[in-house]
Design an enzyme around this catalytic site. Structure first.
Site, PDB file in Angstrom:
ATOM      1  CB  SER A   1      -0.934  -0.024   1.207  1.00 54.79           C
ATOM      2  OG  SER A   1      -1.895   0.994   1.110  1.00 54.79           O
ATOM      3  CG  HIS A   2       1.662   5.490  -1.596  1.00 59.23           C
ATOM      4  ND1 HIS A   2       1.585   6.696  -0.948  1.00 59.23           N
ATOM      5  CD2 HIS A   2       2.697   5.602  -2.467  1.00 59.23           C
ATOM      6  CE1 HIS A   2       2.521   7.509  -1.394  1.00 59.23           C
ATOM      7  NE2 HIS A   2       3.220   6.871  -2.315  1.00 59.23           N
ATOM      8  CB  ALA A   3       2.034   6.574   3.772  1.00 64.95           C
TER       9      ALA A   3
END
Length: 403
Positions: free
Chosen positions: A229-231
Site C-alpha cells: 500500500s501507500h501512505a
C-alpha cells in the site's frame, strides 16, 4: 544495427572490485563499450563468484554483474603483484575500487597519490559510509546500510520491517558511480583533467529516501510501513480477483472515477461522500479497500487487467520471477540475448540504456584469470616472466590453461 562508435569505446577501466556495488558500476561501463580489466585474487577471485552455483555451476550475482570484463588474477600482497596493478592503472582512463578502507592506499593506489601522479585519470572509490566521520571504518554490507539509513523503517508491513529483496544500497552506489565516471570523462574532454570521485553506499541510499526524510523533517512524522500500500494514496494495493490478485494504484480523483465508473460499472460510487477525494479515501482506507476488493473479485485477473488498461487506470499483475522470465513485454521487444560463459551460454537481458543507432555489447562472463596472460603481455612482460610469476602464485591463470 549500425556499426557506429560505442559511447565509451576506447576507454579503459581498471577495477579493484568485489561483491555488488563496484562490479555493477563497471559492468554498466562495459555495456557502454569500455574495456574493463577486473583485478581478482589468485585462486579465489571476487568472492561473489562463490555466493551460489545456480547458473551452470556459477554464481548468479557474478553472472549478473561481470559480463564483458577481462579477469586478471593477481596476488596484490606480493611486491610484483602490486606493481603490476599500479602499471595497469597508470595506463587506464578510469580506476574504480571498493576495497576496504585504506587498502588501496597500502597498494600505492590511493586516490590522492594517483591524482597527483596521473592528472588525466578518473579515480572512483566506493565506501560504506564515506571517507571521513566516525563510521568511516565500519563494515558496510547492503543490509547494514539499509538498516543504518532507515530504509528498512519504511519497507515492509506494519508488523514487520524488511530489507528490500534486491541489494538496494549496493545498486544505488553502483549506479551513481557509473553516472559520475561518465560525467568525469565528459569533463576531461573539455579540461584535460580527470578527478577523484567518492561515493558511499550510505549517501546513495539516503538520496533515495528523500520523501520519507522530508516528511520527518518538516511533517514531523515517520512514514509508516505499508506493505504494497501507500501512505498517501488510496486505493493503492493488491486486490483479489476470482483467480488471483492484481495491483491497482489510483493516483488521483479522476482515476477513482474511471475505476468505479468504467471498470466496475458503479458510477454511484464516484461521488461517495467518504471516498470521492484522495484525502477522504486515505482517511477511510479500510472501507475503500473493502469496497474495491468486493468489486475486483467479480473478474478474473486477465479480464480485470484488460478492463483497467482500457480505462487508463494504473494497474499491474503481481508477477513472480517465473512470470518475469516469461514476460510478454520482454519477448515482444526482443530484450533477450545469449552471453557466453566458461560453462556454456546463458540468457541475459539487454542493458536498460537503449541507443537507437547501436546495440550495446554484452560480452562474455570471464573465467578467473582468463585474461592474465594477454594483459601482462600488453604490459611488455615476456612469457618466461609470466610463467615464473604464475609458478610463484603472483599471478593466476585459468585452471585448465597450461603454463
Amino acid at each position: 544495427m549500425s556499426t557506429d562508435l560505442l559511447p565509451l569505446e576506447g576507454i579503459t577501466v581498471v577495477a579493484l572490485e568485489q561483491a555488488v556495488a563496484a562490479p555493477l558500476a563497471t559492468r554498466h561501463l562495459a555495456d557502454l563499450g569500455a574495456r574493463v580489466i577486473k583485478l581478482e585474487r589468485v585462486g579465489e577471485g571476487d568472492f561473489a563468484r562463490n555466493y551460489d552455483h545456480a547458473v551452470h555451476g556459477m554464481a548468479s550475482h557474478f553472472v549478473w554483474l561481470n559480463r564483458g570484463k577481462e579477469s586478471v588474477a593477481l596476488d596484490l600482497k606480493s611486491v610484483e603483484g602490486a606493481d603490476i596493478a599500479r602499471r595497469l592503472v597508470v595506463e587506464a582512463d578510469v580506476f574504480v575500487q571498493n576495497a576496504a578502507p585504506g587498502a588501496a592506499e597500502r597498494l600505492g593506489l590511493g586516490a590522492d597519490e594517483l591524482a597527483a601522479r596521473h592528472p588525466r585519470l578518473v579515480c572512483a572509490g566506493i565506501s560504506g559510509y564515506g571517507t571521513a566521520g566516525p563510521m568511516r571504518d565500519r563494515k558496510a554490507y547492503d543490509m547494514l546500510i539499509q538498516a543504518e539509513s532507515g530504509l528498512i523503517s519504511v519497507t515492509g508491513t506494519p508488523d514487520t520491517a524488511t530489507k528490500t529483496g534486491v541489494p538496494s544500497a549496493d545498486i544505488a552506489a553502483g549506479l551513481y558511480t557509473a553516472q559520475a565516471v561518465v560525467a568525469a570523462l565528459f569533463r576531461r574532454e573539455r579540461t584535460g583533467k580527470g578527478g577523484v570521485i567518492d561515493i558511499s553506499m550510505f549517501d546513495a541510499t539516503v538520496e533515495w529516501l528523500g520523501h520519507p526524510m522530508y516528511m520527518q523533517m518538516y511533517g514531523g512524522r515517520q512514514v509508516p510501513r505499508m506493505g504494497l500500500s501507500h501512505a498517501s494514496i488510496a486505493p493503492y494495493d493488491a486486490f483479489p480477483t476470482s483467480d488471483g490478485e492484481i495491483l491497482i494504484g489510483v493516483q488521483n480523483d479522476r482515476g477513482w472515477r474511471a475505476l468505479v465508473t468504467d471498470v466496475f460499472e458503479r458510477p454511484d460510487l464516484a461521488e461517495h461522500p467518504r471516498l470521492a477525494t484522495n484525502p477522504l479515501r486515505v482517511q477511510h482506507r479500510a472501507e475503500c479497500d473493502a469496497l474495491v476488493a468486493e468489486q475486483t473479485r467479480r473478474f478474473s485477473t486477465a479480464e480485470l487487467d484488460r478492463r483497467l488498461a482500457a480505462a487508463g487506470v494504473p494497474a499491474a499483475q503481481v508477477n513472480d520471477m517465473a512470470g518475469l522470465v516469461d514476460h510478454v513485454q520482454l519477448a515482444a521487444r526482443d530484450r533477450w540475448r545469449e552471453v557466453a560463459t566458461p560453462s556454456g551460454t546463458v540468457r541475459a537481458v539487454l542493458p536498460p540504456m537503449t541507443f537507437r543507432d547501436v546495440e550495446l555489447p554484452m560480452g562474455d562472463i570471464p573465467e578467473l584469470g582468463a585474461h592474465t596472460d594477454r594483459v601482462l603481455d600488453e604490459l611488455g612482460i615476456d612469457i618466461d616472466t609470466r610463467n615464473r610469476l604464475a609458478a610463484s602464485g603472483v599471478v593466476g591463470r585459468p585452471a585448465a590453461e597450461p603454463s
